[in-house]
Design a protein around this motif. Structure first.
Motif, PDB file in Angstrom:
ATOM      1  N   LEU A 287       0.834  -1.196   0.000  1.00 47.96           N
ATOM      2  CA  LEU A 287       0.000   0.000   0.000  1.00 47.96           C
ATOM      3  C   LEU A 287       0.872   1.251   0.000  1.00 47.96           C
ATOM      4  O   LEU A 287       1.918   1.286   0.662  1.00 47.96           O
ATOM      5  CB  LEU A 287      -0.903   0.004   1.240  1.00 47.96           C
ATOM      6  CG  LEU A 287      -1.774  -1.243   1.436  1.00 47.96           C
ATOM      7  CD1 LEU A 287      -2.227  -1.352   2.881  1.00 47.96           C
ATOM      8  CD2 LEU A 287      -2.986  -1.191   0.515  1.00 47.96           C
ATOM      9  N   PHE A 288       0.411   2.289  -0.707  1.00 48.62           N
ATOM     10  CA  PHE A 288       1.182   3.522  -0.819  1.00 48.62           C
ATOM     11  C   PHE A 288       0.315   4.731  -0.489  1.00 48.62           C
ATOM     12  O   PHE A 288      -0.907   4.702  -0.609  1.00 48.62           O
ATOM     13  CB  PHE A 288       1.735   3.679  -2.240  1.00 48.62           C
ATOM     14  CG  PHE A 288       2.718   2.624  -2.632  1.00 48.62           C
ATOM     15  CD1 PHE A 288       4.071   2.789  -2.375  1.00 48.62           C
ATOM     16  CD2 PHE A 288       2.288   1.455  -3.256  1.00 48.62           C
ATOM     17  CE1 PHE A 288       4.987   1.813  -2.744  1.00 48.62           C
ATOM     18  CE2 PHE A 288       3.197   0.472  -3.628  1.00 48.62           C
ATOM     19  CZ  PHE A 288       4.553   0.649  -3.363  1.00 48.62           C
ATOM     20  N   ASP A 289       0.993   5.836  -0.124  1.00 46.39           N
ATOM     21  CA  ASP A 289       0.285   7.084   0.166  1.00 46.39           C
ATOM     22  C   ASP A 289      -0.249   7.748  -1.095  1.00 46.39           C
ATOM     23  O   ASP A 289      -1.256   8.460  -1.055  1.00 46.39           O
ATOM     24  CB  ASP A 289       1.216   8.071   0.882  1.00 46.39           C
ATOM     25  CG  ASP A 289       1.552   7.625   2.289  1.00 46.39           C
ATOM     26  OD1 ASP A 289       0.624   7.217   3.008  1.00 46.39           O
ATOM     27  OD2 ASP A 289       2.739   7.670   2.662  1.00 46.39           O
ATOM     28  N   ASN A 290       0.438   7.525  -2.221  1.00 48.70           N
ATOM     29  CA  ASN A 290       0.032   8.188  -3.453  1.00 48.70           C
ATOM     30  C   ASN A 290       0.479   7.366  -4.655  1.00 48.70           C
ATOM     31  O   ASN A 290       1.338   6.481  -4.551  1.00 48.70           O
ATOM     32  CB  ASN A 290       0.611   9.603  -3.523  1.00 48.70           C
ATOM     33  CG  ASN A 290       2.123   9.618  -3.360  1.00 48.70           C
ATOM     34  OD1 ASN A 290       2.857   9.163  -4.228  1.00 48.70           O
ATOM     35  ND2 ASN A 290       2.590  10.126  -2.215  1.00 48.70           N
ATOM     36  N   ALA A 291      -0.121   7.678  -5.810  1.00 48.68           N
ATOM     37  CA  ALA A 291       0.161   6.928  -7.032  1.00 48.68           C
ATOM     38  C   ALA A 291       1.590   7.136  -7.514  1.00 48.68           C
ATOM     39  O   ALA A 291       2.200   6.230  -8.097  1.00 48.68           O
ATOM     40  CB  ALA A 291      -0.833   7.321  -8.116  1.00 48.68           C
ATOM     41  N   GLU A 292       2.146   8.305  -7.278  1.00 46.68           N
ATOM     42  CA  GLU A 292       3.518   8.577  -7.714  1.00 46.68           C
ATOM     43  C   GLU A 292       4.501   7.609  -7.062  1.00 46.68           C
ATOM     44  O   GLU A 292       5.383   7.048  -7.725  1.00 46.68           O
ATOM     45  CB  GLU A 292       3.891  10.017  -7.385  1.00 46.68           C
ATOM     46  CG  GLU A 292       5.301  10.396  -7.836  1.00 46.68           C
ATOM     47  CD  GLU A 292       5.659  11.833  -7.492  1.00 46.68           C
ATOM     48  OE1 GLU A 292       6.805  12.222  -7.786  1.00 46.68           O
ATOM     49  OE2 GLU A 292       4.801  12.554  -6.935  1.00 46.68           O
ATOM     50  N   ASP A 293       4.355   7.408  -5.762  1.00 43.89           N
ATOM     51  CA  ASP A 293       5.232   6.462  -5.066  1.00 43.89           C
ATOM     52  C   ASP A 293       5.014   5.043  -5.580  1.00 43.89           C
ATOM     53  O   ASP A 293       5.969   4.272  -5.756  1.00 43.89           O
ATOM     54  CB  ASP A 293       4.978   6.515  -3.559  1.00 43.89           C
ATOM     55  CG  ASP A 293       5.557   7.761  -2.906  1.00 43.89           C
ATOM     56  OD1 ASP A 293       6.414   8.409  -3.535  1.00 43.89           O
ATOM     57  OD2 ASP A 293       5.144   8.088  -1.779  1.00 43.89           O
ATOM     58  N   MET A 294       3.757   4.688  -5.801  1.00 45.78           N
ATOM     59  CA  MET A 294       3.455   3.337  -6.288  1.00 45.78           C
ATOM     60  C   MET A 294       4.128   3.086  -7.634  1.00 45.78           C
ATOM     61  O   MET A 294       4.787   2.056  -7.833  1.00 45.78           O
ATOM     62  CB  MET A 294       1.959   3.123  -6.414  1.00 45.78           C
ATOM     63  CG  MET A 294       1.594   1.715  -6.915  1.00 45.78           C
ATOM     64  SD  MET A 294      -0.148   1.532  -7.308  1.00 45.78           S
ATOM     65  CE  MET A 294      -0.257   2.491  -8.841  1.00 45.78           C
ATOM     66  N   TRP A 295       3.980   4.012  -8.560  1.00 40.36           N
ATOM     67  CA  TRP A 295       4.560   3.823  -9.889  1.00 40.36           C
ATOM     68  C   TRP A 295       6.083   3.853  -9.856  1.00 40.36           C
ATOM     69  O   TRP A 295       6.748   3.155 -10.647  1.00 40.36           O
ATOM     70  CB  TRP A 295       4.007   4.855 -10.861  1.00 40.36           C
ATOM     71  CG  TRP A 295       2.593   4.558 -11.266  1.00 40.36           C
ATOM     72  CD1 TRP A 295       1.478   5.275 -10.972  1.00 40.36           C
ATOM     73  CD2 TRP A 295       2.160   3.427 -12.041  1.00 40.36           C
ATOM     74  NE1 TRP A 295       0.351   4.664 -11.500  1.00 40.36           N
ATOM     75  CE2 TRP A 295       0.742   3.536 -12.159  1.00 40.36           C
ATOM     76  CE3 TRP A 295       2.789   2.346 -12.626  1.00 40.36           C
ATOM     77  CZ2 TRP A 295      -0.023   2.601 -12.854  1.00 40.36           C
ATOM     78  CZ3 TRP A 295       2.031   1.407 -13.309  1.00 40.36           C
ATOM     79  CH2 TRP A 295       0.649   1.538 -13.423  1.00 40.36           C
ATOM     80  N   SER A 296       6.653   4.607  -8.945  1.00 38.07           N
ATOM     81  CA  SER A 296       8.109   4.607  -8.813  1.00 38.07           C
ATOM     82  C   SER A 296       8.597   3.228  -8.380  1.00 38.07           C
ATOM     83  O   SER A 296       9.576   2.693  -8.931  1.00 38.07           O
ATOM     84  CB  SER A 296       8.554   5.670  -7.802  1.00 38.07           C
ATOM     85  OG  SER A 296       8.265   6.971  -8.267  1.00 38.07           O
TER      86      SER A 296
END
Length: 272
Positions: free
Chosen positions: A154-163
């Motif tokens: 789980l991530f705080d935001n999509a940017e972190d997830m895609w990174s």
């Protein structure tokens, strides 16, 4: 008689935990049991690492779990792809880099060091219908301790997830979700939910025209494309409806049972 096979996603297809539908409806149970009585096969196809108690009242012939990386049919394990120690450590390092909260799932346990994190609690509420802290989860562990077939992070935001996704994509199969909880499911390279369904019906010698699948989410797209009759639930996302051969009613309104009445003359019984 030509044997037919039907594959079923769980969340949003057989049950709808956020809406309070914790078990398949009586109509759905009746339809699947009658289908089996006709001599056909029914198989779970889910991203979950294990089959929840909520659907265990139905005697499925097979189980495709972890988006295709664990396949069991009539008691025989056909596919079981576990992460090795290096793969686990690589994931842990990347998730720490992007503040990902990871939950590893195996057949002999679960590993999560952040059970009380807000996102992890929300995940339990979404998929288990409870915020209660689970028992029998390993909270302190090293990479070598984890014997897992899948990881949900789980991530705080999509940017972190895609990174994180792009740092891992060459080595792992991943299913990202940008709606609801921002997360991705991670597996070894190999099967997907769709290719696992195709593998199983071909292994069983069932003709393509006798294959059916029901789903509602993004990880069901390939599954619906690799069977003859790919049926989207009425509550399915638009991306899935676009590739489906047809759209049935919602999970809450007996969509599966209504399709079985149409194709297999299994009546929807009044008052069930």
């Amino acid at each position: 008689m030509d044997t037919k096979i039907a594959f079923f996603d769980i969340d949003g297809t057989l049950v709808n935990v956020p809406n309070g539908l914790m078990h398949p409806t009586n109509q759905t149970i009746h339809a699947l049991n009658e289908f089996k009585n006709q001599g056909h096969k029914i198989v779970i196809a889910t991203a979950r690492g294990e089959v929840p108690q909520s659907v265990q009242d139905i005697e499925f012939d097979g189980y495709i779990c972890s988006d295709g990386h664990y396949i069991r049919f009539e008691g025989e394990i056909l596919i079981d792809e576990l992460f090795n120690n290096q793969q686990v450590q690589k994931q842990l390092d990347i998730y720490q880099k992007y503040n990902g909260r990871s939950m590893f799932y195996g057949h002999n346990g679960e590993w999560c060091s952040c059970l009380d994190d807000e996102l992890v609690v929300k995940h339990r509420e979404m998929f288990q219908g409870t915020s209660e802290r689970p028992q029998n989860v390993y909270e302190k562990f090293d990479a070598k301790d984890i014997e897992a077939v899948s990881c949900c992070v789980l991530f705080d935001n999509a940017e972190d997830m895609w990174s994180a996704y792009h740092e891992l994509e060459n080595e792992f199969t991943m299913v990202p979700y940008e709606t609801g909880l921002i997360r991705m499911d991670v597996y070894c390279k190999g099967f997907t939910k769709g290719t696992a369904c195709e593998y199983l019906y071909k292994k069983l010698g069932i003709e393509y025209e006798n294959t059916y699948a029901f789903g509602d989410g993004i990880n069901d797209v390939e599954m619906l494309q690799l069977v003859q009759h790919g049926i989207a639930m009425g509550n399915a996302i638009d991306e899935l409806k676009k590739v489906a051969s047809e759209i049935t009613d919602t999970v809450d309104h007996d969509g599966i049972a209504k399709t079985f009445e149409k194709y297999f003359e299994i009546p929807v019984e009044e008052g069930r």
